[in-house]
Design a protein around this motif. Structure first.
Motif, PDB file in Angstrom:
ATOM      1  N   HIS A 175      71.884  68.650  -9.497  1.00  0.00           N
ATOM      2  CA  HIS A 175      72.864  67.761  -8.868  1.00  0.00           C
ATOM      3  C   HIS A 175      74.050  68.569  -8.345  1.00  0.00           C
ATOM      4  O   HIS A 175      74.580  68.299  -7.259  1.00  0.00           O
ATOM      5  N   ILE A 179      75.611  68.708  -4.537  1.00  0.00           N
ATOM      6  CA  ILE A 179      77.026  68.423  -4.256  1.00  0.00           C
ATOM      7  C   ILE A 179      77.689  69.623  -3.587  1.00  0.00           C
ATOM      8  O   ILE A 179      78.496  69.473  -2.663  1.00  0.00           O
ATOM      9  N   GLU A 182      76.916  69.565  -0.006  1.00  0.00           N
ATOM     10  CA  GLU A 182      77.655  68.503   0.695  1.00  0.00           C
ATOM     11  C   GLU A 182      79.102  68.918   0.953  1.00  0.00           C
ATOM     12  O   GLU A 182      79.628  68.734   2.061  1.00  0.00           O
ATOM     13  N   SER A 257      81.268  61.688   5.507  1.00  0.00           N
ATOM     14  CA  SER A 257      80.443  62.279   4.451  1.00  0.00           C
ATOM     15  C   SER A 257      81.285  62.897   3.337  1.00  0.00           C
ATOM     16  O   SER A 257      80.788  63.149   2.245  1.00  0.00           O
ATOM     17  N   VAL A 260      81.457  60.315   0.603  1.00  0.00           N
ATOM     18  CA  VAL A 260      80.191  60.279  -0.147  1.00  0.00           C
ATOM     19  C   VAL A 260      80.122  61.448  -1.117  1.00  0.00           C
ATOM     20  O   VAL A 260      79.750  61.284  -2.284  1.00  0.00           O
ATOM     21  N   ALA A 261      80.483  62.635  -0.643  1.00  0.00           N
ATOM     22  CA  ALA A 261      80.454  63.819  -1.504  1.00  0.00           C
ATOM     23  C   ALA A 261      81.423  63.666  -2.677  1.00  0.00           C
ATOM     24  O   ALA A 261      81.125  64.076  -3.804  1.00  0.00           O
ATOM     25  N   GLN A 263      82.359  60.834  -4.145  1.00  0.00           N
ATOM     26  CA  GLN A 263      81.772  59.895  -5.099  1.00  0.00           C
ATOM     27  C   GLN A 263      80.681  60.572  -5.921  1.00  0.00           C
ATOM     28  O   GLN A 263      80.554  60.324  -7.121  1.00  0.00           O
ATOM     29  N   HIS A 264      79.908  61.436  -5.295  1.00  0.00           N
ATOM     30  CA  HIS A 264      78.893  62.194  -6.034  1.00  0.00           C
ATOM     31  C   HIS A 264      79.542  63.134  -7.043  1.00  0.00           C
ATOM     32  O   HIS A 264      79.024  63.324  -8.152  1.00  0.00           O
ATOM     33  N   SER A 267      80.650  61.038  -9.936  1.00  0.00           N
ATOM     34  CA  SER A 267      79.469  60.595 -10.680  1.00  0.00           C
ATOM     35  C   SER A 267      78.946  61.708 -11.588  1.00  0.00           C
ATOM     36  O   SER A 267      78.554  61.455 -12.734  1.00  0.00           O
ATOM     37  N   LEU A 268      78.951  62.933 -11.080  1.00  0.00           N
ATOM     38  CA  LEU A 268      78.511  64.065 -11.890  1.00  0.00           C
ATOM     39  C   LEU A 268      79.395  64.233 -13.119  1.00  0.00           C
ATOM     40  O   LEU A 268      78.907  64.444 -14.243  1.00  0.00           O
ATOM     41  N   THR A 271      78.629  61.538 -15.666  1.00  0.00           N
ATOM     42  CA  THR A 271      77.386  61.822 -16.393  1.00  0.00           C
ATOM     43  C   THR A 271      77.602  62.898 -17.449  1.00  0.00           C
ATOM     44  O   THR A 271      77.104  62.790 -18.575  1.00  0.00           O
TER      45      THR A 271
END
Length: 441
Positions: A175, A179, A182, A257, A260-261, A263-264, A267-268, A271
């Motif tokens: 992941h 990222i 991105e 984008s 989006v990056a 938010q990723h 999210s990482l 997690t």
């Protein structure tokens, strides 16, 4: 609230993936088996007080070792008194001795009791064996079954948690690679000229600078260095997100984008935090059940258990450190920070960078000042190199790099250098560029 109930609630409340929950420590099952361990010990004549006394006198040991199959093999051994064993014969009052010394064979699977003759024969055989062991000064094994089952289940569960941690680590690192790609696309400088209307370079630099300052999962601070626990990591992650909100950095993105990056990226981190919480929760469960094991049996496994437990990741370390290191290499390093290119004398960007013969860097203005003051030695290594520096020592490759990645900072430093140079030449006649210009001239 008892820990077993709190443990179950925590697993259900934090929305862990179902395959995580399935591999959580079976605390209640282990607790039930622990009751059978205690019963078996007492049935053999070794209640907690007796064991505590024997261990204190070094006449009993509880050994916890792993075999070739990497499973724990517990063993309680005692050193019986020679006089006690040697006087043991058919006329001995067996009720006064621990059952392990005269233990009869277990009942058959059909539930029928062994015959008296079988008991007499087995007792005689055991007495002879124990007599020989005692004469040789050997330890005598106390036959136990429940403790082996307890540690086998615990070892198996830790192995499964290890496997889970390994898979999650691989998934998070993959992941991170995604990222990183991105962010590299949206944060890179544009060629040949920086077009700030189509670049999020400075937004990402500020975001990653804040993230480094937050030290969410790992701190380099001298007072509180090392890995964070999940509670502190959660607080630092909340602080990071609040700062992003206050500065409205996510709203200032000029490339879709980028959002989006980002938010990723969040999210990482979520997690990784959840993984850390799950790991700590299970480690607490193991600590609690081992502590309860010692309290109910007095066998003292608390100190030896971490040493013999075969665990590649779960018991010995947290994956957060490895993942954070990967995050730093694959994501944060993609957007260089100005602090990594700061002149140690003026504490601003090192422009134009002079690379001395000792390989240390200083901006050109600071170098000229040191030469004018007849300085000879490098402020960092004390090498006699200052007066030998000239225009050939300008690192032109680094100049191009700084112009590309730090366009605002280099332009500002050039203006400051020019203003400072004019002030040196004109002295009191120098007029600040910010002041209104003469309308006549």
């Amino acid at each position: 609230m008892k820990f077993g109930h709190a443990f179950k609630e925590a697993l259900e409340a934090d929305s862990y993936p179902s395959h995580w929950v399935d591999r959580a420590v079976p605390y209640r099952q282990l607790k039930k088996i622990l009751g059978k361990v205690r019963e078996e010990l007492i049935r053999n004549g070794y209640d907690p007080d007796t064991i505590q006394k024997l261990v204190a006198e070094r006449n009993a040991e509880y050994r916890l070792e792993s075999d070739e199959s990497r499973y724990l093999r517990p063993k309680l051994v005692v050193r019986p008194a020679t006089t006690t064993v040697s006087t043991l014969d058919n006329t001995t009052e067996v009720d006064s001795l621990p059952e392990s010394t005269i233990s009869s064979p277990p009942s058959s699977s059909t539930g029928t009791e062994p015959s008296p003759s079988a008991l007499t024969h087995d007792n005689a055989s055991q007495r002879k064996q124990r007599q020989e062991q005692a004469d040789d000064g050997e330890w005598v094994d106390v036959p136990l079954d429940a403790d082996a089952r307890f540690f086998n289940i615990l070892q198996q569960d830790v192995n499964e948690l290890d496997t889970l941690q390994g898979k999650e680590r691989v998934a998070m690192i993959e992941h991170i690679h995604v990222i990183g790609g991105e962010i590299a696309q949206v944060a890179r400088p544009r060629k040949p000229v920086i077009d700030f209307s189509r670049s999020d370079l400075y937004r990402w630099r500020e975001i990653l600078e804040l993230y480094l300052s937050a030290e969410v999962f790992f701190s380099t601070n001298e007072a509180s260095g090392g890995a964070r626990n999940s509670d502190r990591a959660r607080k630092q992650l909340v602080w990071f997100q609040e700062e992003i909100g206050k500065r409205q950095l996510s709203q200032k993105f000029k490339i879709k984008s980028s959002a989006v990056a980002f938010q990723h990226f969040l999210s990482l981190n979520a997690t990784l935090l959840q993984n850390l919480q799950f790991q700590e929760l299970n480690q607490t469960a193991i600590t609690k059940i081992i502590k309860k094991f010692d309290k109910r049996t007095s066998l003292g496994v608390k100190k030896m258990f971490p040493k013999v437990m075969n665990s590649a990741h779960f018991i010995s370390e947290s994956i957060s450190k490895d993942v954070c290191a990967q995050l730093s290499r694959d994501v944060i390093s993609l957007v260089p920070q100005v602090v990594d290119y700061t002149c140690i004398v003026c504490l601003s960007i090192c422009w134009l960078p002079i690379r001395l013969d000792c390989d240390h860097l200083f901006c050109i203005r600071c170098m000229i000042k040191m030469q004018n003051r007849q300085k000879r030695f490098c402020p960092l290594c004390r090498a006699d190199v200052i007066q030998r520096a000239n225009e050939t020592h300008i690192d032109m490759e680094l100049v191009r790099y700084l112009e590309r990645w730090f366009p605002k900072e280099t332009k500002e430093k050039q203006r400051n250098n020019e203003d400072e140079r004019r002030k040196e030449l004109l002295g009191d006649l120098y007029v600040e560029s910010a002041q209104p210009q003469c309308i006549v001239m």
